[in-house]
Motif scaffolding. Structure first.
Motif, PDB file in Angstrom:
ATOM      1  N   GLY A  30       0.806  -1.214   0.000  1.00  0.00           N
ATOM      2  CA  GLY A  30       0.000   0.000   0.000  1.00  0.00           C
ATOM      3  C   GLY A  30       0.841   1.267   0.000  1.00  0.00           C
ATOM      4  N   VAL A  31       1.976   1.244   0.620  1.00  0.00           N
ATOM      5  CA  VAL A  31       2.814   2.433   0.764  1.00  0.00           C
ATOM      6  C   VAL A  31       3.914   2.467  -0.292  1.00  0.00           C
ATOM      7  N   ALA A  32       4.553   1.365  -0.528  1.00  0.00           N
ATOM      8  CA  ALA A  32       5.696   1.163  -1.427  1.00  0.00           C
ATOM      9  C   ALA A  32       6.816   0.570  -0.604  1.00  0.00           C
ATOM     10  N   TRP A  33       7.715  -0.089  -1.256  1.00  0.00           N
ATOM     11  CA  TRP A  33       8.793  -0.784  -0.562  1.00  0.00           C
ATOM     12  C   TRP A  33       9.944   0.145  -0.165  1.00  0.00           C
ATOM     13  N   VAL A  34      10.078   1.281  -0.792  1.00  0.00           N
ATOM     14  CA  VAL A  34      11.226   2.152  -0.526  1.00  0.00           C
ATOM     15  C   VAL A  34      11.308   2.579   0.942  1.00  0.00           C
ATOM     16  N   PRO A  35      10.243   3.090   1.561  1.00  0.00           N
ATOM     17  CA  PRO A  35      10.362   3.470   2.976  1.00  0.00           C
ATOM     18  C   PRO A  35      10.623   2.266   3.887  1.00  0.00           C
ATOM     19  N   VAL A  36      10.065   1.121   3.546  1.00  0.00           N
ATOM     20  CA  VAL A  36      10.266  -0.077   4.361  1.00  0.00           C
ATOM     21  C   VAL A  36      11.723  -0.521   4.288  1.00  0.00           C
ATOM     22  N   ILE A  37      12.296  -0.537   3.098  1.00  0.00           N
ATOM     23  CA  ILE A  37      13.704  -0.903   2.929  1.00  0.00           C
ATOM     24  C   ILE A  37      14.598   0.120   3.618  1.00  0.00           C
ATOM     25  N   PHE A  38      14.248   1.391   3.496  1.00  0.00           N
ATOM     26  CA  PHE A  38      15.020   2.446   4.169  1.00  0.00           C
ATOM     27  C   PHE A  38      14.996   2.236   5.684  1.00  0.00           C
ATOM     28  N   LEU A  39      13.827   1.907   6.238  1.00  0.00           N
ATOM     29  CA  LEU A  39      13.720   1.641   7.668  1.00  0.00           C
ATOM     30  C   LEU A  39      14.595   0.451   8.062  1.00  0.00           C
ATOM     31  N   ALA A  40      14.593  -0.597   7.254  1.00  0.00           N
ATOM     32  CA  ALA A  40      15.409  -1.780   7.536  1.00  0.00           C
ATOM     33  C   ALA A  40      16.898  -1.419   7.530  1.00  0.00           C
ATOM     34  N   VAL A  41      17.334  -0.615   6.571  1.00  0.00           N
ATOM     35  CA  VAL A  41      18.743  -0.210   6.502  1.00  0.00           C
ATOM     36  C   VAL A  41      19.109   0.663   7.698  1.00  0.00           C
ATOM     37  N   VAL A  42      18.241   1.573   8.075  1.00  0.00           N
ATOM     38  CA  VAL A  42      18.491   2.437   9.232  1.00  0.00           C
ATOM     39  C   VAL A  42      18.585   1.593  10.512  1.00  0.00           C
ATOM     40  N   LEU A  43      17.704   0.612  10.669  1.00  0.00           N
ATOM     41  CA  LEU A  43      17.766  -0.271  11.844  1.00  0.00           C
ATOM     42  C   LEU A  43      19.089  -1.050  11.871  1.00  0.00           C
ATOM     43  N   LEU A  44      19.503  -1.560  10.734  1.00  0.00           N
ATOM     44  CA  LEU A  44      20.764  -2.285  10.663  1.00  0.00           C
ATOM     45  C   LEU A  44      21.926  -1.369  11.053  1.00  0.00           C
ATOM     46  N   GLY A  45      21.977  -0.178  10.489  1.00  0.00           N
ATOM     47  CA  GLY A  45      23.050   0.773  10.799  1.00  0.00           C
ATOM     48  C   GLY A  45      23.039   1.196  12.259  1.00  0.00           C
ATOM     49  N   PHE A  46      21.865   1.485  12.796  1.00  0.00           N
ATOM     50  CA  PHE A  46      21.776   1.925  14.185  1.00  0.00           C
ATOM     51  C   PHE A  46      22.224   0.829  15.145  1.00  0.00           C
ATOM     52  N   CYS A  47      21.749  -0.385  14.927  1.00  0.00           N
ATOM     53  CA  CYS A  47      22.117  -1.491  15.825  1.00  0.00           C
ATOM     54  C   CYS A  47      23.614  -1.781  15.749  1.00  0.00           C
ATOM     55  N   THR A  48      24.186  -1.704  14.554  1.00  0.00           N
ATOM     56  CA  THR A  48      25.621  -1.923  14.401  1.00  0.00           C
ATOM     57  C   THR A  48      26.401  -0.850  15.149  1.00  0.00           C
ATOM     58  N   TRP A  49      26.012   0.400  14.975  1.00  0.00           N
ATOM     59  CA  TRP A  49      26.663   1.520  15.649  1.00  0.00           C
ATOM     60  C   TRP A  49      26.534   1.393  17.160  1.00  0.00           C
ATOM     61  N   GLU A  50      25.339   1.077  17.635  1.00  0.00           N
ATOM     62  CA  GLU A  50      25.103   0.946  19.071  1.00  0.00           C
ATOM     63  C   GLU A  50      25.914  -0.213  19.653  1.00  0.00           C
ATOM     64  N   GLY A  51      26.027  -1.303  18.912  1.00  0.00           N
ATOM     65  CA  GLY A  51      26.842  -2.427  19.355  1.00  0.00           C
ATOM     66  C   GLY A  51      28.303  -2.029  19.520  1.00  0.00           C
ATOM     67  N   GLY A  52      28.809  -1.224  18.594  1.00  0.00           N
ATOM     68  CA  GLY A  52      30.181  -0.729  18.701  1.00  0.00           C
ATOM     69  C   GLY A  52      30.362   0.169  19.912  1.00  0.00           C
ATOM     70  N   LEU A  53      29.371   1.014  20.203  1.00  0.00           N
ATOM     71  CA  LEU A  53      29.449   1.886  21.380  1.00  0.00           C
ATOM     72  C   LEU A  53      29.420   1.089  22.674  1.00  0.00           C
ATOM     73  N   ILE A  54      28.628   0.044  22.698  1.00  0.00           N
ATOM     74  CA  ILE A  54      28.600  -0.808  23.886  1.00  0.00           C
ATOM     75  C   ILE A  54      29.939  -1.536  24.024  1.00  0.00           C
ATOM     76  N   GLY A  55      30.468  -2.021  22.912  1.00  0.00           N
ATOM     77  CA  GLY A  55      31.732  -2.747  22.935  1.00  0.00           C
ATOM     78  C   GLY A  55      32.910  -1.897  23.366  1.00  0.00           C
ATOM     79  N   ILE A  56      32.888  -0.604  23.042  1.00  0.00           N
ATOM     80  CA  ILE A  56      34.017   0.264  23.399  1.00  0.00           C
ATOM     81  C   ILE A  56      34.081   0.504  24.908  1.00  0.00           C
TER      82      ILE A  56
END
Length: 184
Positions: A87-113
């Motif tokens: 109904g909306v289009a896949w672009v915002p959904v894919i963008f949300l998935a990429v942002v979640l992946l990037g955020f979790c990766t970044w947050e994992g690095g901050l926790i690890g440091i």
């Protein structure tokens, strides 16, 4: 490759060991010293453990990326199963998935440091007592030379073995150091 750990009370002795290991064909990227007294390690021109490798940044980043992949996959699956994306289009959904992946990766690095490297935690007490840790990464062909050098230094205390830096990374570091010496 395998990493050998040795504890010592004397940085001068570790300097002599590094010199002898270098003469035996073991390169500087294969040797590192972990100590609470970084200034003394630097004065003796020993090869310190890199600051980023003292912390659990790599493992934390890997964990964060894994969690991010799961979250991104979950978002994509939910949007596909419910039909929201149609109904909306896949672009915002894919963008949300990429942002979640990037955020979790970044947050994992901050926790690890914020955490000490898992492999070095067992040496916390010895390091706090003013001792120093020598790490030597060797493959099977270098191990006998390393053992001969270490045997000549009775004050070095073997402290176990662990996983080493991959041989390919060590060879690339060697080539980079040679390039820097030859470059104008």
């Amino acid at each position: 490759m395998q990493r050998h750990f040795f504890l010592s009370d004397n940085l001068d002795e570790l300097q002599a060991v590094e010199d002898e290991l270098r003469a035996a064909g073991i390169t500087p990227p294969q040797m590192h010293v972990l100590s609470e007294d970084d200034a003394a390690v630097e004065r003796r021109q020993l090869h310190p453990v890199e600051a980023v490798l003292r912390k659990n940044v790599v493992r934390g980043t890997e964990r964060g990326a894994l969690i991010g992949l799961l979250c991104a996959g979950g978002v994509l699956t939910v949007c596909w199963a419910t039909g929201i994306a149609h109904g909306v289009a896949w672009v915002p959904v894919i963008f949300l998935a990429v942002v979640l992946l990037g955020f979790c990766t970044w947050e994992g690095g901050l926790i690890g440091i914020q955490e000490k490297h898992a492999e070095f935690r067992r040496f916390d007490e010895a390091l706090a007592d003013g001792r120093h840790l020598l790490l030597v990464d060797v493959d099977a062909s270098d191990e006998q030379a390393m053992l001969r050098v270490v045997a000549q230094h009775g004050a070095l205390e073997p402290a176990g073995v662990g996983n080493a830096t991959p041989a390919m990374v060590v060879r690339l570091q060697d080539r980079w150091a040679r390039f820097l010496q030859l470059a104008p």
